[in-house]
Write an enzyme that holds these catalytic residues in place. Structure first.
Site, PDB file in Angstrom:
ATOM      1  CG  HIS A   1      -1.754 -18.439  11.421  1.00  0.00           C
ATOM      2  ND1 HIS A   1      -2.613 -17.371  12.257  1.00  0.00           N
ATOM      3  CD2 HIS A   1      -0.588 -17.844  11.612  1.00  0.00           C
ATOM      4  CE1 HIS A   1      -1.911 -16.423  12.715  1.00  0.00           C
ATOM      5  NE2 HIS A   1      -0.534 -16.544  12.104  1.00  0.00           N
TER       6      HIS A   1
ATOM      7  CD  GLN B   1       3.437 -16.972  11.356  1.00  0.00           C
ATOM      8  OE1 GLN B   1       2.456 -16.568  10.889  1.00  0.00           O
ATOM      9  NE2 GLN B   1       3.999 -16.259  12.711  1.00  0.00           N
TER      10      GLN B   1
ATOM     11  CG  ASP C   1       2.257 -12.799  14.126  1.00  0.00           C
ATOM     12  OD1 ASP C   1       2.476 -12.317  12.936  1.00  0.00           O
ATOM     13  OD2 ASP C   1       2.444 -14.057  14.304  1.00  0.00           O
TER      14      ASP C   1
ATOM     15  CD  GLU D   1       2.006 -13.367   6.203  1.00  0.00           C
ATOM     16  OE1 GLU D   1       1.909 -14.516   6.169  1.00  0.00           O
ATOM     17  OE2 GLU D   1       1.041 -12.798   6.731  1.00  0.00           O
ATOM     18  CG  HIS D   2       5.565 -13.590   8.654  1.00  0.00           C
ATOM     19  ND1 HIS D   2       4.466 -14.314   8.344  1.00  0.00           N
ATOM     20  CD2 HIS D   2       4.985 -12.431   9.333  1.00  0.00           C
ATOM     21  CE1 HIS D   2       3.086 -13.794   8.961  1.00  0.00           C
ATOM     22  NE2 HIS D   2       3.403 -12.714   9.567  1.00  0.00           N
TER      23      HIS D   2
ATOM     24  CG  HIS E   1      -3.542  18.422 -25.413  1.00  0.00           C
ATOM     25  ND1 HIS E   1      -4.794  17.874 -25.937  1.00  0.00           N
ATOM     26  CD2 HIS E   1      -3.476  17.947 -23.970  1.00  0.00           C
ATOM     27  CE1 HIS E   1      -5.266  17.149 -24.824  1.00  0.00           C
ATOM     28  NE2 HIS E   1      -4.435  16.784 -24.010  1.00  0.00           N
TER      29      HIS E   1
END
Ligand code: NAD
Length: 430
Positions: free
Chosen positions: A257, A254, A357, A323-324, A416
């Site tokens: 990236h 990771q 992924d 995230e993961h 109403h």
């Protein structure tokens, strides 16, 4: 630069802010991003081209490259085409299983209620492509939109002197309708407001670096967005049964990236913590993208965290909301039971994050920066809107008539109440 080992009990307030309120450098560039957005909004293609020149170092001719995608697919090696087709098929199958059915039920005598789901008409998918190529993100963004039934799926992806043929082929296989070679803030602004060339969309989805993510935050409100899907994050919860090399491999993967990626391992075993840190360092040396990896390892929100107990490790993870999330322990399921906030979860030693992924079928466009506390990743429903539907019989209206009129009167909304009473009165005069 290597990964630091921290003891959770010794974390100071600044460390806690770095881990739990991380923003991957997005706040700091907000003013610059607003300026770019505003120029694209008011000047259109001229500004898009100028910024493309400045930030991508490319002078683009035709911004639209839809035709190039099919050509790239036709010219690609067979094994890569096959991998794209297999990944797309797995992602399609998992997302088809998510398509919600319209439904209506009677909740009381004569009171029928339900929901129906319809696709959004025009969406824009950002496919990143600066520091690395992301054909996988093309599949992850476009396939669910197509499965949802979106009529116009527009893709934007950064230009290059030589566009990555695998990304173009994946965009073709995924089924986009229009493709433009524009990236970064200018691409997001182009989708949000439209330019002479780019048609404005109703919703923008997809991942990107801090510039793309800050741009999505800037246009939110004028256009719908999925969520902020910025530089990658992972937390691995490990115990002494985990292979430290496997854990390190997850962090290093990771980290490659983006220099702004955040990677964490958390364990209650001090030998495991030390072994993970050593393995990370060793593996980083051997990787092609070592410079990016080392920058990410050095981030304030990255580290190997030593907990006093598995409960403390779990609390840390819950607060991090990664995230993961990878769980490699002797009882993964019971650890998972105690964690609610994570974008996507990978259980056990044989489930690398790379599976999700690329090819297992789940979506890899996931919330970062703690977004997992309130939302999940891209799904078919991201591309749909729901409408509620109801039909009351006269019996159904009589049943709740007094409740409605009492509340309407209490709110002072006499019209109403009147709209209901006239029907109830009609009924009593029958
Ligand atoms: P990218 O397409 O996100 O960014 C490239 C663009 O950034 C360029 O086109 C350029 O316009 C812009 N840019 C670069 N430097 C700039 C500057 N100084 N000023 C203004 N604009 C600038 O590609 P990338 O950089 O390779 O990043 C991809 C990102 O996507 C990574 O951070 C990765 O972690 C992330 N990602 C996230 C998820 C997720 O679901 N959260 C999934 C996949 C990828």
């Amino acid at each position: 630069m290597s990964i630091e080992v921290h003891t959770i009990a010794d974390l100071g307030p600044d460390d806690r802010v770095a881990f739990f309120e991380r923003d991957a450098g997005i706040d700091a560039i907000s003013d610059d991003v607003h300026e770019i957005v505003e120029r694209v909004r008011t000047e259109g293609d001229v500004a898009v081209r100028e910024y493309t020149n400045e930030f991508d170092g490319v002078t683009v001719g035709n911004l639209e490259i839809t035709d190039q995608c099919e050509r790239a697919y036709d010219e690609l090696e067979d094994d890569v085409c096959e991998a794209i087709e297999t990944a797309a098929a797995n992602v399609r199958e998992f997302h088809e299983a998510q398509v919600p059915d319209d439904w209506r039920e009677e909740f009381g005598p004569g009171r029928e209620l339900g929901r129906r789901f319809r696709p959004i008409e025009r969406v824009g998918v950002y496919v990143p492509g600066g520091a690395a190529a992301y054909p996988s993100s093309a599949i992850m963004g476009v396939v669910p939109a197509v499965v949802a039934g979106v009529e116009h799926v527009t893709v934007v992806t950064p230009p290059a002197d030589e566009m990555n043929p695998v990304t173009l082929a994946a965009i073709h296989v995924a089924g986009a309708d229009a493709v433009y070679s524009v990236g970064g803030v200018q691409a997001i602004a182009g989708l949000a407001y439209g330019t002479e060339t780019i048609t404005r969309v109703q919703k923008i989805v997809g991942p990107g670096n801090k510039w793309v993510t800050a741009a999505k935050a800037a246009v939110r409100g004028d256009v719908e967005i999925d969520f902020l899907a910025g530089p990658s994050e992972i937390v691995v919860v490990a115990d002494e049964t985990a292979d430290p090399g496997d854990v390190a491999a997850e962090l290093v993967a990771q980290a490659e990236h983006d220099p702004n990626a955040s990677v964490v391992a958390v364990t209650a075993d001090s030998d495991t913590a030390a072994a993970i840190a050593a393995a990370v360092d060793e593996q980083a040396n051997a990787r092609e993208r070592e410079e990016t990896i080392r920058a990410a390892l050095d981030n304030d929100a990255s580290g190997v965290l030593l907990a006093r107990s598995m409960s403390e490790a779990i609390l840390f993870t819950e607060e991090y909301a990664p995230e993961h999330l990878s769980i490699i322990t002797d009882d993964d399921e019971s650890v998972l039971e105690r964690i609610d906030s994570a974008g996507s979860v990978f259980l056990g030693p044989n489930t690398p994050v790379a599976a999700g992924d690329y090819a297992s079928g789940t979506n890899h466009v996931l919330p970062t920066n703690g977004g997992a506390r309130v939302t999940g990743g891209l799904s078919v429903e991201t591309f749909m809107r729901s409408t509620t539907v109801q039909r009351l019989s006269s019996e159904g209206l009589s049943e709740i008539g007094e409740t409605i009129t009492t509340l309407a009167d209490a709110e002072g909304l006499e019209a109403h109440a009147a709209s209901v009473r006239r029907r109830l009165d009609d009924e009593s005069s029958d």
